[in-house]
Design an enzyme around this catalytic site. Structure first.
Site, PDB file in Angstrom:
ATOM      1  N   GLN A   1       9.064   0.710  -0.933  1.00  0.00           N
ATOM      2  CA  GLN A   1      10.225   0.681  -0.217  1.00  0.00           C
ATOM      3  C   GLN A   1      10.372   1.871   0.978  1.00  0.00           C
ATOM      4  O   GLN A   1      11.136   1.921   1.684  1.00  0.00           O
ATOM      5  CB  GLN A   1      11.548   0.745  -1.091  1.00  0.00           C
ATOM      6  CG  GLN A   1      11.674  -0.325  -1.956  1.00  0.00           C
ATOM      7  CD  GLN A   1      12.213  -1.572  -1.170  1.00  0.00           C
ATOM      8  OE1 GLN A   1      12.453  -1.585   0.063  1.00  0.00           O
ATOM      9  NE2 GLN A   1      12.275  -2.488  -1.931  1.00  0.00           N
TER      10      GLN A   1
ATOM     11  N   ASN B   1      14.436   1.562  -4.232  1.00  0.00           N
ATOM     12  CA  ASN B   1      14.841   0.345  -3.659  1.00  0.00           C
ATOM     13  C   ASN B   1      16.185  -0.157  -3.448  1.00  0.00           C
ATOM     14  O   ASN B   1      16.768  -0.621  -2.762  1.00  0.00           O
ATOM     15  CB  ASN B   1      13.868  -0.879  -4.508  1.00  0.00           C
ATOM     16  CG  ASN B   1      14.184  -0.647  -5.864  1.00  0.00           C
ATOM     17  OD1 ASN B   1      13.633   0.672  -6.328  1.00  0.00           O
ATOM     18  ND2 ASN B   1      14.615  -1.500  -6.558  1.00  0.00           N
TER      19      ASN B   1
ATOM     20  N   GLY C   1       3.303  -5.168  -4.691  1.00  0.00           N
ATOM     21  CA  GLY C   1       3.624  -4.056  -5.528  1.00  0.00           C
ATOM     22  C   GLY C   1       3.796  -4.009  -6.992  1.00  0.00           C
ATOM     23  O   GLY C   1       3.312  -3.091  -7.584  1.00  0.00           O
TER      24      GLY C   1
ATOM     25  N   CYS D   1      15.139  -9.108  -8.132  1.00  0.00           N
ATOM     26  CA  CYS D   1      14.486  -9.790  -9.670  1.00  0.00           C
ATOM     27  C   CYS D   1      15.525  -9.569 -10.521  1.00  0.00           C
ATOM     28  O   CYS D   1      15.200 -10.389 -11.301  1.00  0.00           O
ATOM     29  CB  CYS D   1      13.088  -9.004  -9.692  1.00  0.00           C
ATOM     30  SG  CYS D   1      13.210  -7.280  -9.521  1.00  0.00           S
TER      31      CYS D   1
ATOM     32  N   THR E   1     -11.502 -13.836  -5.431  1.00  0.00           N
ATOM     33  CA  THR E   1     -11.479 -14.260  -4.166  1.00  0.00           C
ATOM     34  C   THR E   1     -10.363 -13.720  -3.114  1.00  0.00           C
ATOM     35  O   THR E   1      -9.152 -13.938  -3.517  1.00  0.00           O
ATOM     36  CB  THR E   1     -11.775 -15.780  -3.872  1.00  0.00           C
ATOM     37  OG1 THR E   1     -12.919 -16.072  -4.469  1.00  0.00           O
ATOM     38  CG2 THR E   1     -12.072 -16.070  -2.242  1.00  0.00           C
TER      39      THR E   1
ATOM     40  N   GLY F   1       3.132  -6.350   0.950  1.00  0.00           N
ATOM     41  CA  GLY F   1       3.128  -6.878   2.274  1.00  0.00           C
ATOM     42  C   GLY F   1       4.612  -7.295   2.665  1.00  0.00           C
ATOM     43  O   GLY F   1       5.241  -6.980   3.905  1.00  0.00           O
ATOM     44  N   HIS F   2       5.353  -8.038   1.854  1.00  0.00           N
ATOM     45  CA  HIS F   2       6.490  -8.768   2.332  1.00  0.00           C
ATOM     46  C   HIS F   2       7.911  -7.759   2.422  1.00  0.00           C
ATOM     47  O   HIS F   2       8.929  -8.137   3.045  1.00  0.00           O
ATOM     48  CB  HIS F   2       7.027  -9.636   1.174  1.00  0.00           C
ATOM     49  CG  HIS F   2       7.506  -9.425  -0.145  1.00  0.00           C
ATOM     50  ND1 HIS F   2       8.945  -9.550  -0.646  1.00  0.00           N
ATOM     51  CD2 HIS F   2       6.772  -8.500  -1.344  1.00  0.00           C
ATOM     52  CE1 HIS F   2       9.028  -9.061  -1.722  1.00  0.00           C
ATOM     53  NE2 HIS F   2       7.575  -8.438  -2.192  1.00  0.00           N
TER      54      HIS F   2
HETATM   55  C1  LIG Z   1      10.019  -0.004  -5.481  1.00  0.00           C
HETATM   56  C2  LIG Z   1       9.478  -1.396  -5.449  1.00  0.00           C
HETATM   57  N1  LIG Z   1       8.047  -1.408  -6.110  1.00  0.00           N
HETATM   58  C3  LIG Z   1       7.661  -2.600  -6.387  1.00  0.00           C
HETATM   59  C4  LIG Z   1       8.140  -3.695  -5.919  1.00  0.00           C
HETATM   60  C5  LIG Z   1       7.641  -5.012  -6.307  1.00  0.00           C
HETATM   61  O1  LIG Z   1       6.793  -5.740  -5.428  1.00  0.00           O
HETATM   62  P1  LIG Z   1       6.264  -7.159  -5.388  1.00  0.00           P
HETATM   63  O2  LIG Z   1       7.502  -8.154  -4.996  1.00  0.00           O
HETATM   64  O3  LIG Z   1       5.427  -7.205  -4.120  1.00  0.00           O
HETATM   65  O4  LIG Z   1       5.581  -7.335  -6.375  1.00  0.00           O
HETATM   66  C6  LIG Z   1       9.430  -3.869  -5.674  1.00  0.00           C
HETATM   67  C7  LIG Z   1      10.116  -5.234  -5.272  1.00  0.00           C
HETATM   68  O5  LIG Z   1      11.283  -5.226  -4.998  1.00  0.00           O
HETATM   69  C8  LIG Z   1      10.155  -2.588  -5.290  1.00  0.00           C
HETATM   70  O6  LIG Z   1      11.175  -2.424  -4.517  1.00  0.00           O
END
Ligand SMILES: Cc1ncc(COP(=O)(O)O)c(C=O)c1O
Length: 409
Positions: A202, A174, A91, A347, A260, A223-224
């Site tokens: 999200q 989020n 993301g 984060c 790659t 993905g996660h």
């Molecule tokens: C709304 C949103 N955008 C972007 C991200 C970032 O994604 P990634 O962890 O795959 O970099 C997050 C991750 O918490 C998110 O909640």
């Protein structure tokens, strides 16, 4: 009807087999979701295809096919053309890529100070990209949100008094799960000649939507957040848009993202996409659990507010303000009881500053610091909800008593 089914339902009745938290409770799916086990069982075969997908010999053809199949599967479920997808590392990269690319496009078109309209509740990946671009001449106007996480449409429209190059606003937040009116916002932006990007990281797996219906130019995915692997994601870029790559390389992703490819990661997104035809029932199931959790929270714990409860939200998220209780202490006490929740974006945990999203919604610093985020997932159960409520009630009583006694128990 569904509620009674939920009471008796075993996780595995109709769900993809996910890694479980064992006897612990994982209510932090917005930070990351457990991996779908089918990815692990498919991994040996996928990894055996070790060739470079860009090689034209037979070793390259297998991984190339794996990527093509995953692209088709994922595109089908977000309703776009496979070639409108650019696989990225997640993301953050997708958001950075589109914002920086659009800035460069505007500069190349001779615009001295490109003007972006961005919501105040975007993920740090977007906000920090914007801060960098401001140093290079970007002009930004901010979309405000209210205490329910909703956009004031007339404030939004007022930001278009001078030409706007790009609007960036997330589909679902989020921290609160609030859904923003992207279709209407995008329609207005287009009528003003602006492009539109939505961060849909999200939203996937938590609400139904179609990119064609939203009609956005760009959308970000990770993905996660939907049971696939970490370190992989995608940017949807509508046909006709040109992407200025941030990673220059060997022409991968049609020269829009060099390097790659992460074959296994990309394949994992295709594997989870196979479960998406059933996502309507997953969403209903999780919503029933979340609504029950909120009813119990409100009835069992005094002076508690669920942010955005009356508005349109994704199925799994509760942002909870509990008066007189410090969010970090709450999180640590729940952790000791084997329960994982969050006090904001993952984060930023460990960061004493209150969540910028909650501040943007008008909460005071003290209120924001007394908040937690509970986010359920496809594998959550009603038994977990009940155990969570019991533990939380005990922790809140204890923390309030400590506070009343001036920090002493
Ligand atoms: C709304 C949103 N955008 C972007 C991200 C970032 O994604 P990634 O962890 O795959 O970099 C997050 C991750 O918490 C998110 O909640």
């Amino acid at each position: 009807m569904l509620a009674s089914r939920v009471m008796t339902l075993e996780k595995t009745d109709f769900y993809p087999d996910l890694f479980s938290a064992g006897d612990k409770i994982y209510f932090d799916h917005n930070a990351t979701a457990p991996l779908c086990r089918k990815i692990v069982s498919s991994a040996p075969e996928l990894l055996e295809a070790f060739g470079n997908p860009s090689s034209i010999h037979q070793f390259g053809r297998r991984p190339k096919k794996i990527i093509r199949d995953a692209r088709n599967q994922f595109a089908k479920f977000i309703d776009c053309h496979p070639l409108e997808l650019i696989f990225t590392s997640g993301g953050s990269e997708s958001n950075s890529l589109v914002l920086k690319s659009e800035f460069l496009r505007a500069k190349k078109a001779g615009i001295k100070n490109p003007h972006f309209v961005v919501s105040k509740i975007e993920h740090p990946a977007s906000i920090k990209s914007i801060e960098q671009l401001k140093e290079l001449g970007l002009k930004v106007s901010w979309i405000e949100v209210d205490r329910n996480g909703q956009v004031d449409f007339s404030q939004y429209q007022s930001l278009f008094q001078e030409p706007v190059h790009l609007v960036s606003c997330m589909l679902a937040n989020n921290e609160t799960g609030c859904i923003l009116p992207i279709k209407e916002m995008c329609q207005f932006a287009k009528s003003q000649g602006a492009k539109f990007h939505t961060d849909a990281v999200q939203a996937l797996g938590k609400m139904e939507f179609s990119l064609k219906e939203l009609d956005v130019d760009y959308a970000s995915f990770a993905g996660h957040k939907f049971y696939a692997m970490k370190g992989v994601g995608a940017l949807f870029s509508k046909q006709g848009n040109v992407i200025e790559n941030l990673i220059s390389g060997g022409g991968q992703e049609r020269s829009r993202r060099g390097g790659t490819e992460n074959t296994l990661g990309i394949a994992s997104m295709g594997i989870v996409a196979e479960f998406f035809p059933q996502q309507k029932s997953y969403i209903e199931y999780v919503r029933t659990l979340r609504d029950s959790l909120e009813e119990k929270l409100v009835s069992r714990i005094s002076n508690l507010e669920i942010l955005g409860r009356e508005t349109n939200r994704v199925c799994n998220t509760s942002s909870v303000f509990i008066q007189g209780v410090d969010g970090e202490s709450l999180l640590m006490n729940l952790d000791l009881a084997g329960i994982a929740v969050s006090t904001g974006a993952a984060c930023s945990s460990g960061n004493p500053e209150p969540s910028p999203v909650l501040i943007a919604m008008g909460l005071s610093h003290a209120e924001a610091q007394s908040s937690m985020r509970v986010s359920l997932g496809w594998g959550s159960t009603m038994a977990e909800v009940d155990r969570f409520i019991e533990e939380l009630e005990k922790v809140v009583i204890r923390l309030r008593a400590i506070k009343e006694n001036g920090g002493e128990l």
